[in-house]
Design a protein around this motif. Structure first.
Motif, short mmCIF file in Angstrom:
data_model
loop_
_atom_site.label_atom_id
_atom_site.label_comp_id
_atom_site.label_asym_id
_atom_site.label_seq_id
_atom_site.Cartn_x
_atom_site.Cartn_y
_atom_site.Cartn_z
N THR A 14 0.82 -1.33 -0.06
CA THR A 14 0.09 -0.12 0.09
C THR A 14 0.88 1.19 0.16
O THR A 14 0.66 2.15 -0.80
CB THR A 14 -1.08 0.02 1.13
OG1 THR A 14 -1.73 -1.17 1.40
CG2 THR A 14 -1.97 1.09 1.23
N GLU A 15 1.94 1.28 1.00
CA GLU A 15 2.60 2.39 0.99
C GLU A 15 3.45 2.73 -0.52
O GLU A 15 3.67 3.88 -0.83
CB GLU A 15 3.72 2.11 2.06
CG GLU A 15 4.71 3.52 2.22
CD GLU A 15 5.66 3.55 3.16
OE1 GLU A 15 6.73 4.03 3.35
OE2 GLU A 15 5.25 3.08 4.48
N THR A 16 3.87 1.57 -1.21
CA THR A 16 4.63 1.62 -2.36
C THR A 16 3.79 2.52 -3.28
O THR A 16 4.15 3.06 -4.07
CB THR A 16 4.95 0.37 -2.68
OG1 THR A 16 5.92 -0.29 -2.12
CG2 THR A 16 5.68 0.13 -4.15
N LEU A 17 2.30 1.93 -3.39
CA LEU A 17 1.59 2.53 -4.45
C LEU A 17 1.24 3.87 -3.96
O LEU A 17 1.31 4.73 -4.93
CB LEU A 17 0.17 1.79 -4.24
CG LEU A 17 0.12 0.45 -4.81
CD1 LEU A 17 -1.25 -0.37 -4.47
CD2 LEU A 17 0.36 0.24 -6.27
N LEU A 18 1.11 4.26 -2.68
CA LEU A 18 0.93 5.62 -2.59
C LEU A 18 2.21 6.60 -2.68
O LEU A 18 1.89 7.53 -3.33
CB LEU A 18 0.68 5.71 -0.90
CG LEU A 18 -0.87 5.38 -0.56
CD1 LEU A 18 -0.82 5.05 0.83
CD2 LEU A 18 -1.87 6.15 -1.07
N ARG A 19 3.39 5.90 -2.38
CA ARG A 19 4.65 6.87 -2.91
C ARG A 19 4.41 7.05 -4.22
O ARG A 19 5.01 8.21 -4.60
CB ARG A 19 5.86 6.29 -2.28
CG ARG A 19 5.94 6.07 -0.83
CD ARG A 19 7.20 5.66 -0.48
NE ARG A 19 7.29 5.93 0.96
CZ ARG A 19 7.62 6.84 1.87
NH1 ARG A 19 7.72 8.12 1.10
NH2 ARG A 19 7.50 6.82 3.24
N ALA A 20 4.34 6.08 -5.04
CA ALA A 20 4.38 6.20 -6.53
C ALA A 20 3.03 7.11 -6.93
O ALA A 20 3.47 8.00 -8.12
CB ALA A 20 3.94 4.86 -7.35
N ALA A 21 2.06 7.23 -6.51
CA ALA A 21 1.03 8.26 -6.83
C ALA A 21 1.50 9.55 -6.48
O ALA A 21 1.16 10.66 -7.01
CB ALA A 21 -0.35 8.00 -6.32
#
Length: 199
Positions: free
Chosen positions: A16-23
């Protein structure tokens, strides 16, 4: 402008954090202030339906013995809010559900205080159930008169172990597109927020 991402996963550094950082990355590149907060695993409990927020109208939850108001204050400050969750039995994490219920109710009690803000849902999933979790977040955004941007697909990424989602090329590309759309949309609507229709 300020974009806030809140991680509903108790697993810091996970999918989840990986996705948020990418956004967040293209939003930051566009010159916005960005912040990532961790709510998963923190002390945020469910709504007790006391409705004191409708009496107090102070943009705060009346329950003050947990961390909810810290997150709510940041949400009210933000121009864009990205809420991320893992998929737990086809829905959001318990902490994310508490955040949705309580921030949503405080917003309603205060003239839909979140209205006109950009809201995006991001979901990490191993295999199934992500669409329902995605909808759960968007329901609060839409009822609060927030603006929900689209991207190239539903905002979800697939993986199991920490950072597996980084190998989901389509999911990661979608996060980058989502961030660029949020940055564009924010610049487009910011000058007109004062004329947002009243409730």
């Amino acid at each position: 402008m300020y974009a806030l991402a809140i991680n509903g996963s108790p697993r810091e550094g996970g999918n989840t954090e990986t996705l948020l950082r990418a956004a967040l990355a293209p939003i930051k590149e566009a010159g916005w202030d960005t912040e990532l907060m961790q709510v998963g695993g923190k002390d945020v409990r469910g709504c007790i339906a006391c409705y004191k927020c409708f009496e107090n109208k102070d943009h705060r939850c009346a329950v003050k013995n947990d961390a909810l108001n810290d997150y709510l204050a940041k949400m009210l400050e933000a121009d864009a809010i990205i809420l991320g969750t893992p998929t737990y039995f086809t829905d959001v994490s318990a902490e994310m559900k508490a955040l949705l219920d309580r921030s949503g109710l405080v917003s309603l009690a205060n003239g839909r205080a979140l209205r006109g803000k950009i809201g995006a849902a991001v979901v990490a999933v191993r295999r199934g159930g992500a669409t329902h979790a995605y909808d759960s977040i968007n329901h609060m955004f839409l009822m609060s008169q927030m603006i929900v941007p689209g991207s190239t697909y539903w905002n979800m990424g697939y993986g199991w172990a920490k950072e597996d989602v980084a190998g989901d090329e389509e999911g990661m590309a979608n996060m980058g597109n989502l961030g660029r759309v949020i940055a564009w949309l924010g610049q487009s609507i910011k000058p007109n927020l004062d004329s947002f229709p009243a409730t």
